[in-house]
Design a protein around this motif. Structure first.
Motif, PDB file in Angstrom:
ATOM      1  N   LEU A  83       0.836  -1.208   0.000  1.00 44.51           N
ATOM      2  CA  LEU A  83       0.000   0.000   0.000  1.00 44.51           C
ATOM      3  C   LEU A  83       0.872   1.262   0.000  1.00 44.51           C
ATOM      4  CD1 LEU A  83      -2.881  -1.024   2.419  1.00 44.51           C
ATOM      5  CD2 LEU A  83      -3.012  -0.720  -0.058  1.00 44.51           C
ATOM      6  N   GLN A  84       1.988   1.231   0.742  1.00 46.71           N
ATOM      7  CA  GLN A  84       2.894   2.377   0.733  1.00 46.71           C
ATOM      8  C   GLN A  84       3.511   2.556  -0.651  1.00 46.71           C
ATOM      9  OE1 GLN A  84       5.633   1.515   3.896  1.00 46.71           O
ATOM     10  NE2 GLN A  84       4.313   2.393   5.494  1.00 46.71           N
ATOM     11  N   ARG A 138       2.123   1.705  -3.452  1.00 49.39           N
ATOM     12  CA  ARG A 138       1.046   2.237  -4.307  1.00 49.39           C
ATOM     13  C   ARG A 138       0.833   3.728  -4.028  1.00 49.39           C
ATOM     14  NH1 ARG A 138       0.816  -1.083  -8.421  1.00 49.39           N
ATOM     15  NH2 ARG A 138       0.888  -3.207  -7.681  1.00 49.39           N
ATOM     16  N   ASP A 139       0.937   4.092  -2.766  1.00 47.35           N
ATOM     17  CA  ASP A 139       0.789   5.508  -2.409  1.00 47.35           C
ATOM     18  C   ASP A 139       1.898   6.332  -3.061  1.00 47.35           C
ATOM     19  OD1 ASP A 139       1.399   7.667   0.258  1.00 47.35           O
ATOM     20  OD2 ASP A 139      -0.449   7.682  -0.922  1.00 47.35           O
ATOM     21  N   SER A 140       3.101   5.794  -3.076  1.00 47.45           N
ATOM     22  CA  SER A 140       4.229   6.467  -3.736  1.00 47.45           C
ATOM     23  C   SER A 140       3.960   6.624  -5.229  1.00 47.45           C
ATOM     24  CB  SER A 140       5.509   5.664  -3.509  1.00 47.45           C
ATOM     25  OG  SER A 140       6.559   6.202  -4.251  1.00 47.45           O
ATOM     26  N   TRP A 200       1.049   6.746  -6.630  1.00 41.98           N
ATOM     27  CA  TRP A 200      -0.025   7.763  -6.743  1.00 41.98           C
ATOM     28  C   TRP A 200       0.565   9.170  -6.660  1.00 41.98           C
ATOM     29  CZ3 TRP A 200      -4.638   8.400  -8.488  1.00 41.98           C
ATOM     30  CH2 TRP A 200      -5.402   9.462  -8.088  1.00 41.98           C
ATOM     31  N   ARG A 201       1.505   9.371  -5.761  1.00 40.61           N
ATOM     32  CA  ARG A 201       2.135  10.694  -5.637  1.00 40.61           C
ATOM     33  C   ARG A 201       2.905  11.059  -6.911  1.00 40.61           C
ATOM     34  NH1 ARG A 201       2.109  12.321  -0.066  1.00 40.61           N
ATOM     35  NH2 ARG A 201       1.464  10.572   1.234  1.00 40.61           N
ATOM     36  N   LEU A 258      -5.771  -1.653  -5.315  1.00 31.90           N
ATOM     37  CA  LEU A 258      -6.174  -1.259  -3.964  1.00 31.90           C
ATOM     38  C   LEU A 258      -7.440  -2.009  -3.544  1.00 31.90           C
ATOM     39  CD1 LEU A 258      -5.511   2.583  -3.931  1.00 31.90           C
ATOM     40  CD2 LEU A 258      -4.301   0.821  -2.646  1.00 31.90           C
TER      41      LEU A 258
END
Length: 168
Positions: free
Chosen positions: A12-13, A15-17, A19-20, A137
């Protein structure tokens, strides 16, 4: 199970990266759009300049007409030659400026076209990545929910097992 939860958190981290990074690319695209707007403004200025070119051409034609009338009166032949030379130089200068502007407009148009293609490609990629990210996600969320449910069942069975051991 804790290792799986930790792995899911890392995923998830990650994926968050991702996304950023997509958001950063969108900001860069917005900057590109601002540059394109500046280019369009510059094209508008060039159009105005071309309009003034038409006026100058008309003025040159008027001067040529005056020269022809002036030439009829052979008294001022030397001045007529000076004026002709001046008009010729002005026409040459004007033609070279016009060619330079045409070349510049052509170059800018090509650059704009390339930027539009690049923006379309990046937007397509960003959209695809966003869809992939949402799907992943959702999958991770479902897996996490399933894992939590299994953990709950495990705790219930463990509790029943403990209770049965005590009864035995």
């Amino acid at each position: 199970m804790e290792a799986d939860v930790s792995e899911m958190r890392n995923e998830l981290q990650s994926r968050d990266s991702l996304w950023r990074r997509i958001q950063l690319e969108c900001q860069q695209l917005y900057t590109e759009l601002l540059k394109i707007k500046e280019y369009e403004d510059m094209q508008e200025v060039l159009k105005k300049h071309q309009s003034s070119h038409v006026q100058l051409t008309e003025q040159l034609e008027n001067k040529n007409t005056e020269l022809l009338l002036f030439a009829e009166s052979q008294e001022h032949q030397e001045e007529l030659n000076k004026i002709r030379n001046h008009v010729y130089r002005e026409e040459q200068s004007h033609c070279s400026e016009q060619e330079r502007m045409k070349t510049e407009i052509s170059d800018l148009t090509e650059e704009l076209h390339q930027r539009e293609i690049t923006i379309a490609t990046i937007m397509e990629k960003a959209s695809l990545l966003e869809r992939q990210l949402k799907m992943e996600l959702e999958t991770k969320h479902k897996l996490l929910t399933k894992q939590q449910l299994l953990e709950f069942h495990y705790q219930v069975i463990k509790s029943e097992n403990t209770h049965l051991k005590e009864m035995v």
